[in-house]
Write a protein that holds these residues in place. Structure first.
Motif, PDB file in Angstrom:
ATOM      1  N   GLN A  70      -6.990   2.205  -7.917  1.00  0.00           N
ATOM      2  CA  GLN A  70      -5.676   2.563  -8.444  1.00  0.00           C
ATOM      3  C   GLN A  70      -4.610   2.180  -7.413  1.00  0.00           C
ATOM      4  N   TRP A  71      -3.362   2.039  -7.865  1.00  0.00           N
ATOM      5  CA  TRP A  71      -2.282   1.546  -7.000  1.00  0.00           C
ATOM      6  C   TRP A  71      -1.588   2.661  -6.212  1.00  0.00           C
ATOM      7  N   TYR A  72      -2.089   3.882  -6.316  1.00  0.00           N
ATOM      8  CA  TYR A  72      -1.434   4.992  -5.630  1.00  0.00           C
ATOM      9  C   TYR A  72      -2.452   6.039  -5.203  1.00  0.00           C
ATOM     10  N   LYS A 117       0.150   2.009  -2.691  1.00  0.00           N
ATOM     11  CA  LYS A 117      -0.666   1.157  -1.825  1.00  0.00           C
ATOM     12  C   LYS A 117      -0.121  -0.275  -1.814  1.00  0.00           C
ATOM     13  N   GLU A 120      -3.862  -1.770   0.870  1.00  0.00           N
ATOM     14  CA  GLU A 120      -4.754  -0.616   0.811  1.00  0.00           C
ATOM     15  C   GLU A 120      -5.324  -0.273   2.180  1.00  0.00           C
ATOM     16  N   THR A 124       1.462   1.962   3.096  1.00  0.00           N
ATOM     17  CA  THR A 124       1.868   2.616   1.851  1.00  0.00           C
ATOM     18  C   THR A 124       3.362   2.930   1.890  1.00  0.00           C
TER      19      THR A 124
END
Length: 227
Positions: A70-72, A117, A120, A124
């Motif tokens: 996931q992007w967060y 992210k 990653e 962030t």
């Protein structure tokens, strides 16, 4: 107290929803914990007073919920801070010499962050809401309590200490590092009027604006260690 209870309820519900989503998508949730500390700078953006930003420190802890692919991430925690603030004043009514009167302010801040992210595990961007409980302004030197505040005729330094205790802020920042150590920077802006409570004090505001309005502005630079 009610605002803090609502914040904790949101955190619990969000964590539950995040876990449920991760289980349905067959993702493995990684929970983390970090402690942080660093330098902070605080000011109040206002037209009522002439202010000078003061330095201090901030320290706290943050729990994170990481969902791979996931992007967060989601983070929530508490931060404790102590800062100083200078407000311009004069020693007597007819004095032309102005000096900055030093105040101290203590804060407890509950924060909920979305950690976007960018790279990653390395970089962030961190954004989210914050609920703050703070002390009154405390004069660092009691001998200055009868100084007169600039922009007012008879308003004294001791008159403006009882500011609003509960405030709602927005946070934007970034974290960068490797493995379990990251450098972090945050900018915290107060959406609520931190001077609002002064309007309930029947103060003598002759010579100046009787409507008090101010928004806190705070920067934090430090490091976090994750476990």
């Amino acid at each position: 107290m009610k605002k803090i209870q609502r914040f904790l309820l949101v955190v619990i519900l969000l964590t539950f929803v995040t876990k449920t989503f991760a289980q349905r998508g067959n993702y493995r949730i990684t929970n983390g914990f970090s402690i942080s500390g660093g330098y902070s700078q605080f000011d109040i953006v206002t037209n009522n007073f002439e202010t000078k930003a003061g330095n201090g420190f901030a320290a706290g802890f943050l729990a994170t919920v990481d969902i791979p692919n996931q992007w967060y991430n989601i983070g929530f925690g508490l931060q404790f801070a102590e800062n100083t603030l200078g407000i311009s004043g004069r020693q007597d009514l007819i004095s032309a010499n102005h000096t900055f009167i030093d105040y101290k302010l203590m804060k407890v801040q509950a924060v909920l962050l979305a950690n976007i992210k960018v790279v990653e595990n390395i970089f962030t961007i961190d954004v989210g809401p914050m609920i703050q409980y703070n002390s009154s302004l405390e004069l660092k030197d009691d001998t200055e309590k009868n100084y007169y505040i600039t922009n007012y005729n008879t308003l004294m330094a001791d008159d403006i200490t009882d500011i609003s205790k509960f405030n709602f802020n927005g946070v934007v920042g970034a974290s960068v590092g490797i493995k379990n150590i990251k450098l972090r920077g945050q900018y915290i802006y107060g959406f609520t009027n931190i001077l609002k409570n002064l309007e309930n004090k029947n103060l003598d505001t002759s010579g100046g604006n009787a409507r008090f309005k101010g928004n806190q502005s705070m920067m934090v630079f430090g490091a976090t260690i994750s476990f």
